[in-house]
Design a protein around this motif. Structure first.
Motif, PDB file in Angstrom:
ATOM      1  N   PRO A 177      60.547 -67.927   4.698  1.00 44.63           N
ATOM      2  CA  PRO A 177      59.159 -68.416   4.647  1.00 44.63           C
ATOM      3  C   PRO A 177      58.938 -69.718   5.419  1.00 44.63           C
ATOM      4  N   GLU A 178      59.971 -70.558   5.525  1.00 45.55           N
ATOM      5  CA  GLU A 178      59.811 -71.813   6.263  1.00 45.55           C
ATOM      6  C   GLU A 178      59.550 -71.557   7.742  1.00 45.55           C
ATOM      7  N   LEU A 179      59.954 -70.408   8.233  1.00 43.55           N
ATOM      8  CA  LEU A 179      59.703 -70.066   9.624  1.00 43.55           C
ATOM      9  C   LEU A 179      58.205 -69.852   9.864  1.00 43.55           C
ATOM     10  N   ALA A 180      57.513 -69.308   8.894  1.00 40.87           N
ATOM     11  CA  ALA A 180      56.060 -69.135   9.017  1.00 40.87           C
ATOM     12  C   ALA A 180      55.380 -70.500   9.121  1.00 40.87           C
ATOM     13  N   THR A 181      55.872 -71.455   8.339  1.00 41.00           N
ATOM     14  CA  THR A 181      55.319 -72.810   8.381  1.00 41.00           C
ATOM     15  C   THR A 181      55.563 -73.442   9.744  1.00 41.00           C
ATOM     16  N   VAL A 182      56.772 -73.285  10.263  1.00 42.15           N
ATOM     17  CA  VAL A 182      57.108 -73.852  11.568  1.00 42.15           C
ATOM     18  C   VAL A 182      56.259 -73.213  12.661  1.00 42.15           C
ATOM     19  N   ALA A 183      56.072 -71.905  12.609  1.00 42.77           N
ATOM     20  CA  ALA A 183      55.258 -71.217  13.616  1.00 42.77           C
ATOM     21  C   ALA A 183      53.820 -71.734  13.586  1.00 42.77           C
ATOM     22  N   ASP A 184      53.286 -71.920  12.387  1.00 47.10           N
ATOM     23  CA  ASP A 184      51.925 -72.435  12.254  1.00 47.10           C
ATOM     24  C   ASP A 184      51.824 -73.857  12.805  1.00 47.10           C
ATOM     25  N   LEU A 185      52.813 -74.691  12.486  1.00 52.32           N
ATOM     26  CA  LEU A 185      52.810 -76.067  12.994  1.00 52.32           C
ATOM     27  C   LEU A 185      52.908 -76.096  14.520  1.00 52.32           C
ATOM     28  N   ALA A 186      53.727 -75.218  15.080  1.00 52.09           N
ATOM     29  CA  ALA A 186      53.868 -75.170  16.541  1.00 52.09           C
ATOM     30  C   ALA A 186      52.546 -74.770  17.198  1.00 52.09           C
ATOM     31  N   LYS A 187      51.875 -73.783  16.640  1.00 49.48           N
ATOM     32  CA  LYS A 187      50.574 -73.362  17.194  1.00 49.48           C
ATOM     33  C   LYS A 187      49.554 -74.492  17.102  1.00 49.48           C
ATOM     34  N   ARG A 188      49.566 -75.195  15.978  1.00 44.55           N
ATOM     35  CA  ARG A 188      48.631 -76.316  15.813  1.00 44.55           C
ATOM     36  C   ARG A 188      48.927 -77.432  16.806  1.00 44.55           C
ATOM     37  N   PHE A 189      50.214 -77.673  17.079  1.00 48.78           N
ATOM     38  CA  PHE A 189      50.573 -78.730  18.029  1.00 48.78           C
ATOM     39  C   PHE A 189      50.088 -78.378  19.431  1.00 48.78           C
ATOM     40  N   VAL A 190      50.243 -77.130  19.818  1.00 47.00           N
ATOM     41  CA  VAL A 190      49.763 -76.701  21.137  1.00 47.00           C
ATOM     42  C   VAL A 190      48.252 -76.880  21.226  1.00 47.00           C
ATOM     43  N   SER A 191      47.535 -76.550  20.161  1.00 49.90           N
ATOM     44  CA  SER A 191      46.080 -76.730  20.192  1.00 49.90           C
ATOM     45  C   SER A 191      45.719 -78.211  20.219  1.00 49.90           C
ATOM     46  N   LEU A 192      46.532 -79.069  19.596  1.00 49.56           N
ATOM     47  CA  LEU A 192      46.286 -80.512  19.678  1.00 49.56           C
ATOM     48  C   LEU A 192      46.431 -81.010  21.112  1.00 49.56           C
ATOM     49  N   LEU A 193      47.432 -80.492  21.828  1.00 51.92           N
ATOM     50  CA  LEU A 193      47.663 -80.929  23.200  1.00 51.92           C
ATOM     51  C   LEU A 193      46.553 -80.495  24.137  1.00 51.92           C
ATOM     52  N   SER A 194      45.990 -79.337  23.893  1.00 51.70           N
ATOM     53  CA  SER A 194      44.957 -78.843  24.791  1.00 51.70           C
ATOM     54  C   SER A 194      43.593 -79.441  24.502  1.00 51.70           C
ATOM     55  N   GLY A 195      43.426 -80.036  23.327  1.00 50.30           N
ATOM     56  CA  GLY A 195      42.157 -80.664  22.977  1.00 50.30           C
ATOM     57  C   GLY A 195      42.231 -82.156  23.182  1.00 50.30           C
ATOM     58  N   SER A 196      41.166 -82.830  22.842  1.00 51.50           N
ATOM     59  CA  SER A 196      41.173 -84.288  22.978  1.00 51.50           C
ATOM     60  C   SER A 196      41.005 -84.952  21.615  1.00 51.50           C
ATOM     61  N   ASP A 197      41.108 -84.183  20.539  1.00 48.88           N
ATOM     62  CA  ASP A 197      40.942 -84.707  19.183  1.00 48.88           C
ATOM     63  C   ASP A 197      42.302 -85.165  18.658  1.00 48.88           C
ATOM     64  N   ILE A 198      42.511 -86.481  18.650  1.00 50.60           N
ATOM     65  CA  ILE A 198      43.798 -86.991  18.193  1.00 50.60           C
ATOM     66  C   ILE A 198      43.777 -87.353  16.713  1.00 50.60           C
ATOM     67  N   ALA A 199      42.645 -87.149  16.051  1.00 45.99           N
ATOM     68  CA  ALA A 199      42.559 -87.480  14.631  1.00 45.99           C
ATOM     69  C   ALA A 199      43.511 -86.611  13.806  1.00 45.99           C
ATOM     70  N   GLU A 200      43.738 -85.385  14.227  1.00 45.76           N
ATOM     71  CA  GLU A 200      44.611 -84.480  13.483  1.00 45.76           C
ATOM     72  C   GLU A 200      46.091 -84.736  13.750  1.00 45.76           C
ATOM     73  N   LEU A 201      46.410 -85.556  14.744  1.00 47.36           N
ATOM     74  CA  LEU A 201      47.808 -85.785  15.113  1.00 47.36           C
ATOM     75  C   LEU A 201      48.603 -86.427  13.977  1.00 47.36           C
ATOM     76  N   ASP A 202      48.035 -87.420  13.325  1.00 49.02           N
ATOM     77  CA  ASP A 202      48.753 -88.081  12.227  1.00 49.02           C
ATOM     78  C   ASP A 202      49.018 -87.115  11.076  1.00 49.02           C
ATOM     79  N   GLU A 203      48.044 -86.280  10.771  1.00 48.03           N
ATOM     80  CA  GLU A 203      48.230 -85.272   9.715  1.00 48.03           C
ATOM     81  C   GLU A 203      49.310 -84.270  10.125  1.00 48.03           C
ATOM     82  N   TRP A 204      49.304 -83.875  11.401  1.00 43.53           N
ATOM     83  CA  TRP A 204      50.313 -82.932  11.877  1.00 43.53           C
ATOM     84  C   TRP A 204      51.713 -83.531  11.770  1.00 43.53           C
TER      85      TRP A 204
END
Length: 155
Positions: free
Chosen positions: A61-88
């Motif tokens: 199950p931890e792999l599902a969490t890692v996959a979700d975090l990786a997808k979120r990180f990629v979306s953080l890089l492509s956007g300009s919203d850095i407010a979510e970075l600290d939460e990530w």
């Protein structure tokens, strides 16, 4: 690393006289293919891959969490919203991505600048590679003035 740990545990369980594992009739995907599956939206992959991921997430199950975090990180890089970075970073620090999150946290100013600015060195990368090739060809054979002249003449 999580997939490798899961596979090692599964092999150890099978070798220790545990319940007989069913014989797999399909070839396991490569690491690169697994990484691609994990990075894609489930609607973009075929049914067999979705079944594989479902089984993989049930076993690890931890792999599902890692996959979700990786997808979120990629979306953080492509956007300009850095407010979510600290939460990530906080969420990733409590997962298998702990080392990666700590590295980002150590250089947080550079990461924020990379996300918010649109500057890139892409236009000059070819020139840099060309100059490095000339430098490597002449290493130990000539002095700096000759290297400088050759680089300027090649431009």
């Amino acid at each position: 690393m999580t997939v490798a740990r899961w596979a090692a545990d599964r092999c150890a369980h099978a070798d220790s006289g545990g319940a007989a594992q069913p014989h797999l009739t399909w070839k396991a995907p490569t690491r690169r293919r697994c990484a691609w599956y994990l990075s894609q939206d489930p609607d973009q992959i075929d049914a067999e891959a979705r079944l594989f991921l479902g089984h993989l997430f049930a076993q690890a199950p931890e792999l599902a969490t890692v996959a979700d975090l990786a997808k979120r990180f990629v979306s953080l890089l492509s956007g300009s919203d850095i407010a979510e970075l600290d939460e990530w970073i906080t969420q990733a620090a409590n997962s298998e991505l702990k080392s990666f999150a700590n590295g980002i946290a150590r250089d947080i100013d550079a990461v924020r600048a990379a996300i918010t600015t649109s500057w890139t060195t892409s236009p000059v990368e070819g020139q840099i590679s060309r100059i490095k090739a000339i430098k490597r060809q002449m290493y130990g054979r000539a002095s700096y003035p000759l290297l400088r002249r050759r680089v300027l003449l090649a431009a």
